[in-house]
Design an enzyme around this catalytic site. Structure first.
Site, PDB file in Angstrom:
ATOM      1  N   SER A  78      32.694  46.511  34.645  1.00 50.41           N
ATOM      2  CA  SER A  78      33.920  47.077  35.176  1.00 50.41           C
ATOM      3  C   SER A  78      33.649  48.470  35.748  1.00 50.41           C
ATOM      4  CB  SER A  78      34.993  47.107  34.060  1.00 50.41           C
ATOM      5  OG  SER A  78      36.258  47.411  34.578  1.00 50.41           O
ATOM      6  N   GLU A  92      32.036  40.459  40.891  1.00 49.55           N
ATOM      7  CA  GLU A  92      33.212  40.002  40.144  1.00 49.55           C
ATOM      8  C   GLU A  92      34.284  41.066  40.221  1.00 49.55           C
ATOM      9  OE1 GLU A  92      34.505  41.431  37.148  1.00 49.55           O
ATOM     10  OE2 GLU A  92      33.058  43.076  37.206  1.00 49.55           O
ATOM     11  N   HIS A 151      35.314  39.766  33.918  1.00 46.35           N
ATOM     12  CA  HIS A 151      36.323  40.236  32.979  1.00 46.35           C
ATOM     13  C   HIS A 151      36.908  39.143  32.101  1.00 46.35           C
ATOM     14  CE1 HIS A 151      36.166  43.835  35.481  1.00 46.35           C
ATOM     15  NE2 HIS A 151      36.927  44.453  34.607  1.00 46.35           N
TER      16      HIS A 151
END
Length: 304
Positions: free
Chosen positions: A106, A200, A270
């Protein structure tokens, strides 16, 4: 058993119970968990002041010992504020001795890509303390793939991907799409040729994913790769206004612009179920009728 060292360079850990659950699970498995006092730290939306969060990263230079796993508590936002003050050279020199096994994803992608861009330091894009190890139910797939990556000099991840038949080798890199795009034109953006780019994201509508991919395309970054692998894009459901425009149709559009393959379907990102990838390691990608496989090697591992 291993020794985990926690860092919190990004957002405040809003789910304190999850973080404590993650710590307890690691302890119950026989591991040590140090630096737990950073978990409740808070300054506005961040996990502490700029100085505190920067110290989480720069103090790794003096972290002693072998088999130390550095684990981010969570993502959010905040790592970008630290980039110009990080001791990149010191971290690179620390990694030449007994490499720290640095893991997160992230927002943490910004620091991981900076290490890769400036000093070719390999880190792991994988689970974090609160969201993964502290989940209501610990995902066995995620845990198995985490230790598979950290314990084996060469390892593979396999999935039923979608895309053309393809085989290539290259440096594996990427992570969170939004963070990667935010680094274009900065010193912390890796300049990788013929790489395998894995991406992602979360809570980004398909048109926003497309816009970011087009930015990478227009900047010439996508065309310089040997292949693109797409992981999970949670929270990207289309709405009525889209009238059939979905993540799948977006991928088809991106494919129409490229001469290299876009392979989809990897459990990476995630979601609770995620693989762990060694960013900066060498990898071989194969995709055929039997499925997709990434074989990764050359990364630091836990010493027996």
């Amino acid at each position: 058993m291993s020794q985990f060292h926690l860092i919190a360079p990004s957002g405040y850990c809003i789910n304190q119970d999850a973080a404590q659950r993650g710590v307890q699970r690691l302890l119950d498995s026989g591991h040590q968990v140090e630096n737990q006092t950073i978990i409740p730290r808070r300054q506005q939306r961040f996990a502490g002041t700029e100085a505190q969060r920067l110290n989480d990263i720069n103090s790794l230079v003096n972290l002693k010992g072998e088999n130390r796993i550095v684990l981010a508590v969570r993502g959010g936002y905040g790592a970008s504020r630290l980039l110009e003050s990080i001791d990149w050279q010191g971290l690179a020199q620390r990694q030449q001795q007994d490499p720290l096994l640095i893991c997160g994803h992230s927002d943490f992608t910004a620091i991981q890509l900076g290490l890769l861009a400036l000093h070719n330091v390999i880190t792991f894009s994988g689970p974090m303390l609160a969201g993964n190890f502290g989940a209501p139910e610990l995902d066995a797939f995620t845990v198995e793939h985490f230790w598979r990556a950290l314990r084996n000099p060469t390892y593979s991840v396999e999935w039923q991907g979608n895309g053309p038949h393809w085989e290539c080798e290259g440096q594996l890199w990427g992570g969170n799409l939004a963070m990667l795009v935010s680094l274009i034109g900065t010193p912390w953006m890796p300049q990788i040729e013929d790489g395998i780019l894995v991406l992602e994201d979360i809570n980004e509508h398909p048109f926003r994913v497309e816009r970011m991919l087009l930015q990478l395309y227009h900047a010439g970054i996508l065309d310089r790769q040997s292949a693109i692998v797409l992981g999970s894009f949670s929270g990207s459901a289309p709405n009525d206004y889209d009238a059939g425009y979905s993540l799948e149709t977006m991928v088809d559009f991106i494919r129409s612009r490229l001469d290299i393959p876009v392979i989809t379907g990897l459990d990476f990102g995630h979601e609770q179920q995620t693989v762990t990838l060694a960013l900066g390691a060498q990898a071989t990608l194969t995709h055929d009728v039997s499925g997709s496989r990434l074989t990764i090697g050359g990364h630091p591992v836990i010493k027996a």
